[in-house]
Design an enzyme around this catalytic site. Structure first.
Site, mmCIF file in Angstrom:
data_model
loop_
_atom_site.group_PDB
_atom_site.id
_atom_site.type_symbol
_atom_site.label_atom_id
_atom_site.label_comp_id
_atom_site.label_asym_id
_atom_site.label_seq_id
_atom_site.Cartn_x
_atom_site.Cartn_y
_atom_site.Cartn_z
ATOM 1 C CD GLU B 43 -5.703 79.219 -18.073
ATOM 2 O OE1 GLU B 43 -6.480 78.296 -17.711
ATOM 3 O OE2 GLU B 43 -4.904 79.100 -19.022
ATOM 4 C CE LYS B 111 -2.195 76.871 -19.923
ATOM 5 N NZ LYS B 111 -3.587 77.168 -20.328
ATOM 6 C CB CYS B 147 -4.871 75.679 -16.824
ATOM 7 S SG CYS B 147 -6.433 74.824 -17.193
ATOM 8 C CG ASN B 404 -36.883 71.179 -44.694
ATOM 9 O OD1 ASN B 404 -36.755 70.719 -43.560
ATOM 10 N ND2 ASN B 404 -36.163 70.748 -45.717
#
Lengths: 574, 574
Positions: B43, B111, B147, B404
């Protein structure tokens, strides 16, 4: 003949069913007190908009149905018909409007036209409706529809009017971008004129992550005039008497009507309501029509977007790195307008390359705004990094690494302050910078929200100028306007050393990003090499933007959900 | 009777029209040399998949048409019929398959079924086709589709078979997640059996940002057997003779056929091709059917995803912070498999809280992998930050801020090395951490790619175990397996101090994130307070994930394009 409608232009909090319900009850009470025929809420007001992937959670959908049932109970013994946005669940989820009256759920309308462009993903969540709904209210035909449904020549609006509706009520959650407010007024008044039918357009107000809803709900007359416009960027509940023409079908005074045939289309759902309201109150509202300057409009949009992001996420205070430059100055001003001066903290982080006037300008700004500020020097931290990196960097030259290092030290300091005090860091990057990657990832790009992310540098200046005028004094120091923009990450650095002049850059960016024009096409107007260079910068920096902090959309195409470019791509026009 | 088909399972590079064209020409040459009747590509192979918002650029669409025309010219004097995925442009853009033969563009298929869920946004880009295409090739009816078209009981596949097709050729770009390969084989073989029709399923292979295509193209027989499966996660071009039943309509040997009526549906587009190929070559290919272990499959998926991200973006080398823990050890192993040991640099960044075994484990790992490493201490940098922050932090206590800070110093060091040497930083966070926010934004979350972002911690251990077995020696040191996971950001810290055991955490996360179950429902299986705590962590950390680096999807629901939750939301089930 008149229909009395209460328009509820309120700020929904996404997922806050209890909070939204409270607002709904209050608005219903006002509508009822004003003896309204209808009260209309914005699209998906019950859940907030856009709920995004929360729609994929069955528990979320169920809760929304549970709360719609609460509204049905609340409506008992009330005269006003309620039109409220929620998610209907049948064989699938639908973006819907419930029709509720006197303790009964009378029916529902499913949105037909689901936007799936720009920031919208509605095909991901909802199934399209296939029924046109017309309410026959005391024999007056009223068409109801949702947002996008009104924005098509062959959508529900069209079929409703063809089937004789005398009033259209549209429930919207239409996000702001500059130009849309004007377009909306032009479009809706033209539609009203064309179909000879008044339109009540009720829009959401408030910020939600990347978008802000500007409100500005509108009522147009069948002559195509704007009868009333709600305030932009503010909450408002207003009750209006809307004139309805009694017998449209034979109204030969207006030849336009003759072109509207009463074609029947399949699946017309007619809901009949008889209601008797003996009016005691009289509604007197004068015509309103707001027109803001571009700079003012964008300023208000980003202010609302910022305020709602901070407040709705349960925060109160923000911290901003103040460089003495225009971007951070404007962001600080916006933050003060959005949250109040006591909730804004400024941090000056001079380096060895910062000019003295930058520090002075930043201090003056903070003092003019009345915000607290600290000065934290980055020089020692910088040299401690350089020292530890000595071995691995041996035999290398100074380059952009050292510039980014300074920006990242500043980012780390701001985040430490954020962690310690619970303030949200505001990123100060503008759209021109973010587009071209003229910014440091994890450096000046850190933050929880980026107020001017979608504002071009040239607009930043205009907004700052407007702001000083609006405040009646020089809040943003004059020096900030006149000095050339610089990141001050190496001696005598200027933005314009590496970027084209912002007046040119911004125009190229608009054409490339918002209009999706090709490099070829843009080169008809600008120097081809410059256009290529800009296009290359935009394409190459997608990876930075993908990790960028969110900010509010104010243009036709913003970075974020609105522009979904691949990082990995070999396509180039440069 | 047989149809000879060459399946082209190649790796397209998004937007690389020249590179893709070269691959296309080469595959056509092979098909022609093998005397194939058809050559089928995945595709949108011409553009690469998914092209995302590039589809909104007219210049991109035009270029794709220009290159399709090149393929038409190239096909001159060739016998093989070419089926190649591209974007057709009529009144709108269509996801299409071109039918090209001997210098002629014979037709195209649009499609029908456009996926708009999970990572897909095809309604954003394409209009749905409304025509069913059947190729009559030497009087054999062949249905072609794209697909998703094959994944529905009422889609094009259905109508094609109802109209007598004897072979289905499907061109796909179907992204990988664990479980899909098995499902695909089961589904396609069942469909073949049900419709009594062989299916050629040609899938894309390769990584593209957040997704990886696993290839594994399949040919099924009309008996529902898998006749051939292409290699997973690798390129392959294969030519096969596919048996076709000559006269399906009267095949009474197989009663299943009798249920398939030859209903005509509107808009059947029949393209007739007469072709004469005198075969000299004979094709002998033995049956193949791959079945990988879960750990191996995911390892291969993330390795391919990482390799393609680095290579396709024009990079070669990566740098990884090695903590001596399991996550960074596995990521280093994946990087070595993907890019080779000379392209992986390890950085050990011990702090005052790093245990000596961590440093030893990291060194051992680097030595076992044969990668270069440096040790850069963060203690002095840390104290230089603390020193500058002394004033603003006066009267405050040590908390997560200081943890941190260490993580962000490490992030800054890695980015400095990245900037200086052009290596891409790999983030090492796993899905369990990213889900619960057990990570530092701009700290351990920095990087250009995050290979195990969608891999749960329990799978991380399994993959590491598999890897050592696969390599036949203890590459990842045994000590890394046995010591309790720790971020080592304060003395004696353990992950399990703040998180439930990973065996429980991961199960709860799967139900909450991938299955979208409610806290109520999950609490039927796990302790309610634990479930609530986990759900809260997931919800509260959306803001971190929004700025997180991309990584490849390997589960049914990954963070990124696959899960689009709002940051601002008051909805909670905890």
């Amino acid at each position: 003949m008149k229909i009395r409608v209460t328009i509820v232009q309120l700020n929904a909090h996404l997922g806050d069913f209890d909070g939204n319900l409270k607002k709904i009850y209050n608005a219903i009470d006002i509508a009822e007190k004003n003896q309204s025929d209808f009260v209309v809420f914005p699209e998906l007001f019950l859940t907030g908009y856009p709920p995004e992937d929360l729609v994929l959670r069955t528990s979320f959908l169920k809760k929304n149905i549970e709360y719609i049932n609460k509204i049905v109970s609340y409506s008992k013994d009330k005269k006003t018909v309620i039109l409220i946005g929620y998610i209907d669940v049948e064989d699938d989820a639908f973006n819907s409007l419930a029709i509720i009256h006197n303790g009964k759920f009378l029916g529902k309308y499913h949105k037909h036209l689901l936007p799936n462009y720009s920031v919208f993903d509605e095909h991901r969540y909802f199934k399209s409706g296939n029924e046109i709904t017309i309410i026959e209210y005391n024999n007056i035909k009223i068409g109801i529809n949702i947002c996008e449904d009104i924005w098509s020549p062959i959508g529900p609006l069209h079929y409703q009017v063809l089937n004789g509706t005398q009033l259209i009520i549209n429930s919207s959650a239409s996000p702001y971008f500059y130009g849309k407010r004007k377009l909306r007024k032009k479009y809706l008044s033209t539609k009203s004129y064309d179909y000879h039918c008044p339109i009540v357009y009720c829009n959401l107000v408030g910020g939600q992550d990347e978008v802000v809803f500007d409100g500005g709900s509108i009522v147009t007359t069948s002559e195509g005039n704007i009868m009333y416009e709600c305030k932009p960027f503010e909450e408002e509940i207003v009750t209006l008497d809307i004139p309805i023409e009694e017998n449209l079908r034979t109204n030969l005074q207006d030849p336009r009507r003759r072109h509207i045939s009463s074609t029947k289309i399949p699946n017309i759902n007619i809901i009949k309501i008889s209601n008797k309201i003996e009016r005691k109150t009289k509604i007197n509202v004068s015509t309103k029509n707001f027109s803001l300057k571009r700079e003012e409009e964008i300023f208000k949009a980003v202010t609302l977007g910022l305020r709602d992001y901070i407040i709705k996420n349960g925060f109160k205070k923000v911290v901003i790195g103040l460089s003495g430059g225009m971007d951070s100055s404007l962001v600080a001003a916006i933050a003060v307008e959005a949250l109040g001066k006591d909730n804004v903290l400024g941090i000056l982080m001079p380096s060895m390359y910062s000019s003295s006037h930058s520090i002075e300008d930043a201090k003056n700004l903070a003092e003019n705004l009345g915000i607290k500020y600290y000065i934290i020097k980055i020089e020692n931290i910088y040299y401690s990094f350089v020292n530890e990196l000595k071995e691995i960097f041996s035999n290398t030259k100074e380059d952009i690494t050292e510039e980014n290092l300074q920006a990242r030290i500043r980012g780390t300091i701001l985040m430490a302050i954020s962690n310690k005090f619970g303030h949200i860091v505001l990123a100060t990057g503008n759209k021109s910078e973010i587009a071209t990657g003229y910014s440091t990832l994890y450096g000046d790009m850190v933050g929880g929200f980026s107020p001017i992310k979608d504002v071009y540098k040239t607009d930043v200046y205009k907004m700052a100028k407007w702001y000083n005028k609006f405040k009646g004094k020089e809040i943003i120091p004059q020096n900030v306007f006149v000095k050339p923009p610089s990141a001050e990450l190496r001696p005598n650095q200027k933005d314009q050393d590496t970027l084209p002049p912002y007046e040119i850059l911004d125009e190229i960016l608009k054409l490339y990003i918002e209009k999706e024009l090709s490099v070829e096409e843009i080169s008809e107007k600008f120097d081809k090499e410059t256009v290529k260079y800009v296009a290359k910068l935009v394409d190459k920096n997608e990876y930075k933007r993908r990790q960028g902090v969110i900010g509010v959309k104010v243009s036709e195409r913003s970075f974020g959900k609105d522009r979904r470019m691949p990082i990995t791509s070999k396509y180039k026009e440069w």
